[in-house]
Design an enzyme around this catalytic site. Structure first.
Site, short mmCIF file in Angstrom:
data_model
loop_
_atom_site.label_atom_id
_atom_site.label_comp_id
_atom_site.label_asym_id
_atom_site.label_seq_id
_atom_site.Cartn_x
_atom_site.Cartn_y
_atom_site.Cartn_z
N LYS A 9 0.84 -1.20 0.00
CA LYS A 9 0.00 0.00 0.00
C LYS A 9 0.88 1.26 0.00
O LYS A 9 2.10 1.17 0.22
CB LYS A 9 -0.93 -0.06 1.21
N TYR A 49 -11.93 -3.00 -3.70
CA TYR A 49 -12.49 -3.18 -2.35
C TYR A 49 -14.02 -3.23 -2.36
O TYR A 49 -14.65 -2.91 -1.34
CB TYR A 49 -12.00 -2.07 -1.42
N HIS A 115 -1.63 -5.53 1.44
CA HIS A 115 -2.86 -6.29 1.19
C HIS A 115 -2.49 -7.67 0.66
O HIS A 115 -1.55 -7.80 -0.11
CB HIS A 115 -3.72 -5.58 0.13
P1 ADP Z 1 -7.41 -7.45 5.27
O1 ADP Z 1 -6.66 -6.35 4.53
O2 ADP Z 1 -6.58 -7.97 6.43
O3 ADP Z 1 -7.92 -8.53 4.36
P2 ADP Z 1 -10.13 -6.35 5.43
O4 ADP Z 1 -10.42 -6.97 4.09
O5 ADP Z 1 -11.10 -6.58 6.54
O6 ADP Z 1 -8.67 -6.78 5.97
O7 ADP Z 1 -9.99 -4.78 5.26
C1 ADP Z 1 -9.31 -4.22 4.16
C2 ADP Z 1 -8.50 -3.06 4.61
O8 ADP Z 1 -9.38 -2.04 5.11
C3 ADP Z 1 -7.56 -3.33 5.79
O9 ADP Z 1 -6.33 -3.92 5.40
C4 ADP Z 1 -7.37 -1.94 6.35
O10 ADP Z 1 -6.42 -1.20 5.55
C5 ADP Z 1 -8.74 -1.32 6.14
N1 ADP Z 1 -9.56 -1.46 7.36
C6 ADP Z 1 -10.16 -2.57 7.81
N2 ADP Z 1 -10.83 -2.33 8.96
C7 ADP Z 1 -10.63 -1.01 9.21
C8 ADP Z 1 -11.08 -0.13 10.25
N3 ADP Z 1 -11.84 -0.57 11.25
N4 ADP Z 1 -10.68 1.16 10.18
C9 ADP Z 1 -9.91 1.62 9.17
N5 ADP Z 1 -9.47 0.84 8.15
C10 ADP Z 1 -9.83 -0.45 8.17
#
Ligand code: ADP
Length: 148
Positions: A9, A49, A115
């Site tokens: 990122k 996303y 990511h």
């Molecule tokens: P991962 O990246 O571990 O797969 P998620 O898919 O749940 O996690 O979330 C995607 C991304 O969104 C996270 O890596 C993080 O950058 C951001 N994110 C997730 N939860 C939060 C939160 N509560 N507040 C701010 N950013 C968040």
């Protein structure tokens, strides 16, 4: 052989962590099959996303991802999706184990450096989105020293 999509990122790029992160995947034994430094726009970040579009942090997440260049990669190897997630560590760096990328290199969830695809199916979709022209087919000469 399984593939996963990994993205460093904008904070990881700005902080000079590209080499460190690539090194961890290389040292594990995974093979790099695609690599590019790219600026994405909000429409592209929203597509990547899309599953999180209802989350309260979605807008901030998109702003974060478009705030600077990212390094998009495809890594290949046995169980690379699940193992890649273990190398990355838990989403919130305050809960990521030491030894993981987020556990060692990040502090806040909204600046968690990297990511990685969360399933083989998401990996397939994400690789298609980020590498529409395909990846680079090659086989490491170290293969027999990594796999039995
Ligand atoms: P991962 O990246 O571990 O797969 P998620 O898919 O749940 O996690 O979330 C995607 C991304 O969104 C996270 O890596 C993080 O950058 C951001 N994110 C997730 N939860 C939060 C939160 N509560 N507040 C701010 N950013 C968040």
């Amino acid at each position: 052989m399984e593939q996963t999509f990994i993205m460093i990122k904008p904070d990881g790029v700005q902080r000079g962590l590209v080499g460190e992160i690539i090194s961890r995947f290389e040292k594990k034994g995974f093979s790099l099959k695609g690599l590019k430094l790219i600026n994405v726009d909000s429409a592209f970040a929203e597509k990547h996303y899309a599953d999180l579009s209802a989350k309260p942090f979605f807008h901030g997440l998109v702003e974060y991802i478009i705030s600077g260049p990212v390094v998009a990669m495809v890594w290949e190897g046995k169980n690379v999706v699940v193992t890649g997630r273990k190398i990355i560590g838990a989403t919130n760096p305050s809960e990521s184990a030491p030894g993981t990328i987020r556990g060692d290199l990040a502090i806040e969830i909204g600046r968690n450096v990297i990511h990685g695809s969360d399933s083989v199916e998401s990996a397939r979709k994400e690789i298609g989105l980020w590498f529409p022209d395909g990846t680079v087919p090659w086989k490491s000469s170290l293969h027999p020293w990594i796999y039995e």
